[in-house]
Write a protein that holds these residues in place. Structure first.
Motif, PDB file in Angstrom:
ATOM      1  N   THR A  17       0.841  -1.197   0.000  1.00  0.00           N
ATOM      2  CA  THR A  17       0.000   0.000   0.000  1.00  0.00           C
ATOM      3  C   THR A  17       0.878   1.250   0.000  1.00  0.00           C
ATOM      4  N   GLU A  34       0.870   5.679  -0.035  1.00  0.00           N
ATOM      5  CA  GLU A  34       0.110   6.905   0.218  1.00  0.00           C
ATOM      6  C   GLU A  34       0.446   7.915  -0.862  1.00  0.00           C
ATOM      7  N   THR A  40      -0.007  11.675  -2.634  1.00  0.00           N
ATOM      8  CA  THR A  40      -0.377  13.082  -2.485  1.00  0.00           C
ATOM      9  C   THR A  40      -0.056  13.799  -3.795  1.00  0.00           C
ATOM     10  N   PRO A  98      -4.575  13.218   0.972  1.00  0.00           N
ATOM     11  CA  PRO A  98      -3.881  11.962   0.662  1.00  0.00           C
ATOM     12  C   PRO A  98      -4.831  10.916   0.096  1.00  0.00           C
ATOM     13  N   LYS A 113      -5.024   6.559  -1.094  1.00  0.00           N
ATOM     14  CA  LYS A 113      -4.442   5.243  -0.897  1.00  0.00           C
ATOM     15  C   LYS A 113      -4.398   4.512  -2.232  1.00  0.00           C
TER      16      LYS A 113
END
Length: 417
Positions: free
Chosen positions: A287, A289, A291, A299, A301
């Protein structure tokens, strides 16, 4: 220095002694010392003998004076100045805070761009060839399934209508012949084989008619009212990401490139470049994050769906693909930052955010030093803590337990005065 002085003194004495003897021999030739000693002038002989000795002593003393004058001055050693050390009159006016330890997981931050999911790219295919008479959508437009994108005038409609009219006539004739054959067979006028041939001919004519009718309908025309105009519609809902047609251009049926390409941007890719040395921190299914530079406070996912098997030989990076659901604000081509969280735990130093001074693209903190002084330390600043934006991580340059000035900007302003 003493050795140089002695060498110079020895050279001076040797040179001056030679000069004195040369003067003595010249005086002897001029004054005829032997004659003077035999005459009454013998009293001048000691004077003549003392002249070379006096010249020698005077020359050496002058050489000593000149050597002392030419000697370099003694070296003045200036102690080094610590430019990172500052003195203030009242250090108690600047409160201190203790840096604390914050356990965090290791992370890898890379950059990437938003690209369409190629499995969701749908080409718009023209079923007829012809000339463009109208364009109803442009590059970047959002279209719905079934929406008209392009109108062309095609001769394929005329050809299809011609085939349709012939198929209608052939089907009518075959049906009449079948009816006649059935009647004749019922009266025993023809054989059963002739009846079967008539039935097969009627069935073939019916299929040909249905095919011609369907062809006209696929071209968007009513078999009873052909117009010669073909409308090309969107096969799916999405955004037009490629346009290869203009007004009055020619479009070929089933040709490449397609007039339009529609992309479903409800799910997009973030394609990142990961250096070879950081490949161990990225695994398939991890996974990340995400931005965006345009929305740093939002943010997202994503999940790693592919790690490239081929590295760029010039910059030694591999392409890592991250699948992200697009809430609608992601635009193709946007710059993004992907953060991968590792499995190991690291301890970072945490200080008040006001204690970090950002200057000339670098981060600094002030720590106390003896004698009413402060030392400016260069550090590598991290992000603000998500649960407390008044605290900031220090990745390197400062250890937990060290004292720092809580307001570095105020101290820097005082030192600049």
């Amino acid at each position: 220095m003493l050795w140089v002085f002695l060498v110079r003194r020895q050279r001076c004495a040797r040179n001056e002694m030679g000069a004195a003897f040369r003067i003595w021999f010249r005086l002897r030739r001029v004054a005829n010392v032997d004659t003077l000693m035999k005459s009454r002038g013998w009293v001048f002989v000691p004077v003549l003998l003392s002249i070379p000795l006096l010249l020698t002593l005077w020359g050496c003393s002058r050489a000593n004076v000149d050597a002392a004058a030419e000697a370099p001055p003694p070296a003045n050693i200036v102690p080094g100045v610590d430019v990172s050390l500052f003195t203030v009159d009242h250090p108690e006016q600047f409160p201190l805070a203790e840096a604390t330890a914050q356990p965090t997981t290791s992370e890898l931050v890379v950059t990437g761009t938003v690209t369409p999911d190629v499995s969701r790219n749908v080409p718009v295919v023209s079923l007829a060839s012809g000339r463009v008479v109208a364009i109803h959508a442009r590059l970047g437009d959002t279209v719905q399934k079934g929406q008209v994108l392009l109108t062309i005038r095609s001769d394929d409609v005329a050809g299809g209508f011609d085939a349709y009219r012939k198929a209608v006539s052939d089907e009518l004739l075959a049906r009449k012949q079948l009816n006649r054959a059935v009647d004749l067979f019922a009266h025993g006028a023809i054989a059963e084989q002739d009846l079967e041939v008539a039935q097969d001919t009627a069935a073939d004519a019916k299929v040909t008619l249905e095919t011609a009718t369907e062809h006209l309908r696929l071209l968007g025309n009513d078999p009873d009212k052909p117009m010669g105009i073909v409308d090309i519609v969107a096969p799916t809902t999405g955004v037009i990401t490629d346009q290869q047609v203009t007004n009055a251009a020619t479009v070929q049926a089933y040709s490449s490139p397609s007039p339009f390409t529609i992309s479903d941007v409800s799910s997009v890719w973030i394609v990142c470049d990961v250096y070879e040395n950081d490949m161990a921190h990225v695994r398939l299914g991890d996974t990340a994050e995400i931005t965006l530079n345009a929305y740093p406070d939002r943010p997202f996912k994503g999940r790693v769906s592919n790690v490239g098997m081929i590295l760029d030989p010039s910059i030694r990076t591999a392409k890592v693909r991250i699948e992200v659901q697009n809430p609608g604000m992601m635009r193709l081509g946007m710059f993004a930052k992907a953060t991968f969280r590792g499995q190991t735990t690291e301890v970072h130093t945490v200080v008040p955010a006001s204690a970090v001074l950002h200057m000339h693209d670098r981060d600094f903190v002030f720590v106390p030093a003896p004698d009413k002084k402060f030392r400016r330390l260069g550090v590598v600043g991290g992000d603000l803590l998500p649960d407390n934006t008044n605290l900031q991580e220090i990745k390197s340059g400062l250890k937990p337990g060290q004292q720092v000035v809580t307001n570095a900007l105020v101290l820097d302003h005082v030192l600049a005065q």
